[in-house]
Design an enzyme around this catalytic site. Structure first.
Site, short mmCIF file in Angstrom:
data_model
loop_
_atom_site.label_atom_id
_atom_site.label_comp_id
_atom_site.label_asym_id
_atom_site.label_seq_id
_atom_site.Cartn_x
_atom_site.Cartn_y
_atom_site.Cartn_z
N GLY A 127 -2.40 -0.95 4.43
CA GLY A 127 -1.35 -1.91 4.06
C GLY A 127 -1.20 -2.99 5.12
N TRP A 135 -4.23 -5.35 5.07
CA TRP A 135 -4.21 -6.13 3.82
C TRP A 135 -3.45 -7.44 4.03
CZ3 TRP A 135 0.09 -7.64 0.89
CH2 TRP A 135 -0.20 -8.24 -0.33
N HIS A 136 -2.43 -7.39 4.89
CA HIS A 136 -1.62 -8.59 5.09
C HIS A 136 -2.37 -9.70 5.82
CE1 HIS A 136 1.77 -6.02 3.94
NE2 HIS A 136 2.37 -7.15 3.61
N GLY A 137 -3.34 -9.34 6.62
CA GLY A 137 -4.06 -10.40 7.33
C GLY A 137 -5.05 -9.85 8.32
N PHE A 140 -0.96 -14.55 2.82
CA PHE A 140 -1.60 -13.23 2.77
C PHE A 140 -2.49 -13.20 1.57
CE2 PHE A 140 2.67 -11.99 4.69
CZ PHE A 140 2.27 -12.41 5.94
#
Lengths: 508, 380
Positions: free
Chosen positions: A336, A339-341, A508
């Site tokens: 997680g 996934w954001h960056g 994102f």
């Protein structure tokens, strides 16, 4: 095109709505869907037309893989439908096809999002000098990739009821959710587009949609963008931060992020409701959470749902040994995070939340309890502190903010308190420009207090409006109409003065 | 209420509220964009001069302007009128470059018959040819008045709209944005010790860091590297000055332009001369260029006092750039007597002394003193 832009509010959205319902009124059902798909591609391409073919190709590949998944029998058994399919799929199992689809999506995401990050670290570790590619991240790629992975898995499980390319394109590109979610399931969307009851203008939905859109717009351009100024100055401009500046910076970002993202989601849900399409909620007053698990049930709900259904459960969920379960939980949050960056900061942020979730699980397993208020205090502060990693662009910035937050030696109070509280100087407190480095006067303190009060005391938009649309209660009162129209007007006027306009989650 | 009716009423409310807001804006008009104050006291001004200058130009009487940065914000327009003649107003924009000021100057010259312009030649414009709009207020200085309402789509001005009172920042046109009387500034004059005392000041923190860093680099024999080719930079700086300064002198020969090189502290010049060497060279080239141009344009005068002893005394400064307000007053007297006027026959001598003094300054020693303080070893 931004939701909070004049062209979107006064041109794109009204044209899309009028065109959609006009086509439906003329019984041109197919035409109405083509209209929405075309409009959504235009919406996507308005920003940068370069990545429209990428989105289109991604949709095509996923659709055909999904369709094939529906026709390939489970494991090893070859299909016997057509000769063409037979020749290709005779040696491909359903699982292999799913793996191919997932790898395709993850590979696409990895290439566009993580290549430079990987090269940077490779160069750093091996002292190599491979030039960076400086790939521009296609908007919404993280969201449409996850949406499509979910579709593939659902196809694998035979949970997808229909395979129609136009419908599938509509599901992926539907502009209210395309760029920043909510992350949708095929099965929760497509029946709504097929439902004949949704083919006519439903004024109750339009009215409630307008209310929600107004709340979202106000949250974004008035509240979030106000906090953004202090957060940006504190994180990006200030070279040092004293104790109060550091707290004001982190709390400003905590509030900015919530109002920005939940504002976006309210706008998305609101405008979608005008089309008679109900999107799932994404926020449920997350800062009221009294533990970290509770927080993740309230924050970015559709992402949590995705991570649970498509990563946590396939890893074994809680039907594995206790230790393995902890590892699974940690892994999910690590994914997680990344996934954001593409940054170590996101990875650390994910790891910290993973660690907290594991601690919480151990706490539960031990049967321990905690007072609600203490749980809230710990959770809120943990979330606030970890947002520093989420926001900071590097370790230096993180260290600047965090060391300020624990820097009791750097407490500065306003000059005017110096007469009454001179004795504090012996404890290292000084008096002067106490919030100068974040370019603020005392207003930031007042607004942070008001912001926290709003997120803790007020009902959220789901509780006040959205859930009411499912009931028959009368929420369309003159008082509420006046109230939400005023929010809308202030939001529209504030759009002209807003210096920060892009939604955070567009990155994102 | 019926749903369809709700939707109509929703939009109707928006329109009605919008009209009410427009009426409030027009009647109140704290920036005096549309008219002089109807409700407030006549001379109440709002603090954001980037916005406020339009209202002053639209509705106040004057024939000369002081337009600089914080370097001229403390210059009294009453004193300027007495010493230099004319009827001055001070509409200096803090931190502005020449590009940003050009909108205001053009507007003022088109609106009024301007006799004199006092203009500060800050190094950001002179050397770095900056084109920053700290906030885009250009719509206030164009020919259209219908777009001026945008000024009120600004959170800072909104609060003045809501306050239907006479409150404002200053009620005098003398030097509306003067900062010399602010205690956080005044306490820093008098010497380096007072800078140390003001250790919480953002300006002081920034200055300490820069001085300390630069001093260390000078000690190591390092020189600041700028990304562009030197000759290209000179060309761009020259073009910038032509466009945003000399253009006005050329197109308005009836207006006298008094171009002031703000007397920064020797410490500041020393950092330029010893570390930002290219910048320092460009600074001198541009000064010489302007002085040469003043021969072609008789309505231009260039003043510089970078070779004067008061520049060497840090007690006159609250940070490496900002001087005490008595220097603003002194500069007006100097201009009146043509003291510090740079001409083609004295500019080289001026620049030589200026350079020599700036190179001689003990920057490394100064940096060490700061480091000692920053490392808590300052005992004085």
């Amino acid at each position: 095109m931004l939701f909070n832009s004049y062209i979107f509010i006064f041109a794109f959205l009204p044209i899309m709505l009028i065109g959609y319902f006009w086509l439906l009124q003329k019984r041109l059902i197919l035409g109405s869907k083509v209209w929405l798909v075309g409009g959504s591609f235009f919406f996507y391409g308005y920003w940068s037309v370069v990545y429209v073919p990428l989105l289109f190709a991604s949709i095509l590949v996923n659709f055909f893989v999904g369709s094939a998944l529906a026709t390939v029998p489970i494991e090893k058994e070859s299909i016997r439908n057509t000769s063409a399919q037979r020749s290709f799929f005779s040696r491909v199992s359903k699982k292999q096809l799913l793996i191919f689809g997932v790898i395709f999506n993850v590979g696409l995401l990895a290439y566009f999002k993580y290549t430079d990050f990987f090269l940077e670290n490779f160069n750093g570790i091996f002292e190599a000098n491979i030039p960076l590619l400086h790939i521009i991240l296609p908007l919404g790629i993280s969201f449409f990739t996850f949406t499509q992975i979910a579709f593939l898995v659902d196809s694998y499980k035979n949970e997808v009821k229909e395979y129609d390319l136009l419908h599938y394109m509509l599901f992926v590109t539907y502009f209210p959710h395309l760029l920043a979610g909510p992350i949708l399931h095929h099965k929760e969307m497509m029946p709504q587009f097929a439902n004949k009851w949704n083919f006519a203008v439903r004024w109750r939905n339009v009215a409630v949609g307008l209310f929600l859109f107004s709340i979202g717009l106000f949250k974004k351009v008035v509240i979030a963008d106000t906090f953004a100024v202090w957060a940006n100055t504190g994180f990006d401009v200030a070279t040092t931060l004293n104790f109060f500046e550091a707290w004001a910076t982190s709390l400003s970002y905590t509030l900015q992020l919530y109002f920005d993202f939940s504002g976006y989601v309210d706008m998305a849900i609101g405008m979608s409701l005008m089309f008679n399409i109900r999107l799932p909620i994404n926020f449920n007053s997350p800062y009221k959470a009294t533990d970290i698990q509770d927080f993740w049930r309230r924050w970015h709900i559709t992402l949590s749902r995705f991570l649970r259904d498509y990563i946590y459960i396939p890893l074994g969920g809680n039907k594995v040994s206790q230790f393995r379960n902890y590892v699974n939980l940690f892994t999910v949050f690590l994914i997680g995070g990344i996934w954001h960056g593409a940054s170590w900061m996101f990875l650390i942020w994910g790891a910290l939340h993973g660690f907290a979730i594991v601690m919480h699980r151990i706490w539960q397993d031990l049967g321990l309890k905690m007072w609600g208020w203490l749980g809230w205090l710990i959770t809120f502060n943990f979330v606030n502190i970890t947002w520093v990693f989420f926001r900071a662009k590097d370790f230096e910035t993180t260290s600047k903010v965090l060391s300020g937050m624990v820097g009791f030696h750097s407490i500065v109070l306003p000059d005017k308190l110096s007469v009454k509280f001179t004795f504090l100087e012996q404890y290292g407190v000084s008096f002067g420009e106490w919030l100068a480095n974040i370019g603020s006067g005392n207003s930031v303190v007042l607004l942070i207090v008001i912001g926290i009060f709003i997120v803790l005391v007020f009902k959220n938009s789901y509780e006040t409006i959205y859930s009411e649309t499912l009931k028959k209660s009368n929420i369309l009162t003159a008082k509420k109409t006046f109230y939400y129209s005023f929010l809308c007007l202030i939001g529209i006027l504030a759009m002209s003065m807003s210096t920060v306009s892009e939604f955070i989650y567009f990155n994102f | 209420m019926k749903s369809k009716k709700t939707v109509y009423i929703f939009f109707l409310f928006i329109i009605i509220n919008f009209l009410i807001i427009c009426a409030i804006v027009y009647v109140n008009d704290p920036l005096q964009v549309f008219h002089k104050h109807w409700i407030r006291k006549k001379n109440v001004l709002m603090p954001d001069m980037r916005m406020q200058a339009a209202g002053i130009i639209n509705h106040h009487e004057f024939d000369s302007i002081i337009i600089g940065t914080s370097m001229l914000e403390n210059t009294s327009s009453i004193e300027a009128s007495k010493k230099l003649g004319g009827n001055f107003i001070n509409i200096s924009l803090d931190g502005s470059d020449f590009y940003e000021r050009s909108f205001v100057i053009r507007y003022a010259i088109e609106k009024k018959k301007i006799k004199k312009v006092l203009f500060s030649l800050d190094s950001g414009g002179l050397v770095l040819y900056q084109k920053n709009l700290q906030e885009d207020t250009s719509y206030l200085y164009d020919k259209s008045r219908s777009n001026d309402y945008k000024a009120y789509l600004n959170i800072n001005n909104l609060k003045y709209l809501i306050k239907f009172t006479s409150s404002g920042h200053h009620s005098s046109l003398d030097c509306p944005n003067a900062w010399y009387d602010n205690p956080s500034n005044t306490k820093r004059y008098g010497g380096l010790y007072n800078w140390f005392e003001a250790k919480n000041s953002a300006q002081i923190k920034k200055a300490f860091k820069e001085i300390s860093d630069v001093a260390k680099k000078v000690k190591m024999g390092e020189v600041a590297q700028r990304p562009r080719d030197f000759q290209k930079r000179v060309g761009m700086a020259r073009k910038y000055i032509d466009t945003y300064v000399l253009y006005f002198a050329e197109s308005h020969p009836e207006t006298e332009f008094v171009l002031i090189l703000p007397p920064y502290s020797r410490l500041n010049y020393a950092m330029q001369a010893q570390y930002y060497k290219d910048d320092f060279k460009i600074y001198k080239i541009m000064v010489r260029y302007l002085v040469l141009k003043s021969k072609d344009y008789p309505n231009i005068k260039v003043f510089g006092w970078g070779n004067y002893p008061f520049v060497d005394n840090i007690a006159n400064y609250k940070d490496p750039s900002h001087y005490e307000y008595k220097i603003n007053s002194w500069m007006l007297s100097a201009i009146m007597q043509d003291e510090g006027l740079l001409l083609t026959d004295n500019v080289d001598k001026y620049l030589n002394i200026f350079t020599e003094k700036s190179l001689k300054f003990d920057l490394i020693g100064f940096g060490k003193k700061l480091d000692d303080y920053l490392n808590n070893r300052y005992l004085d």
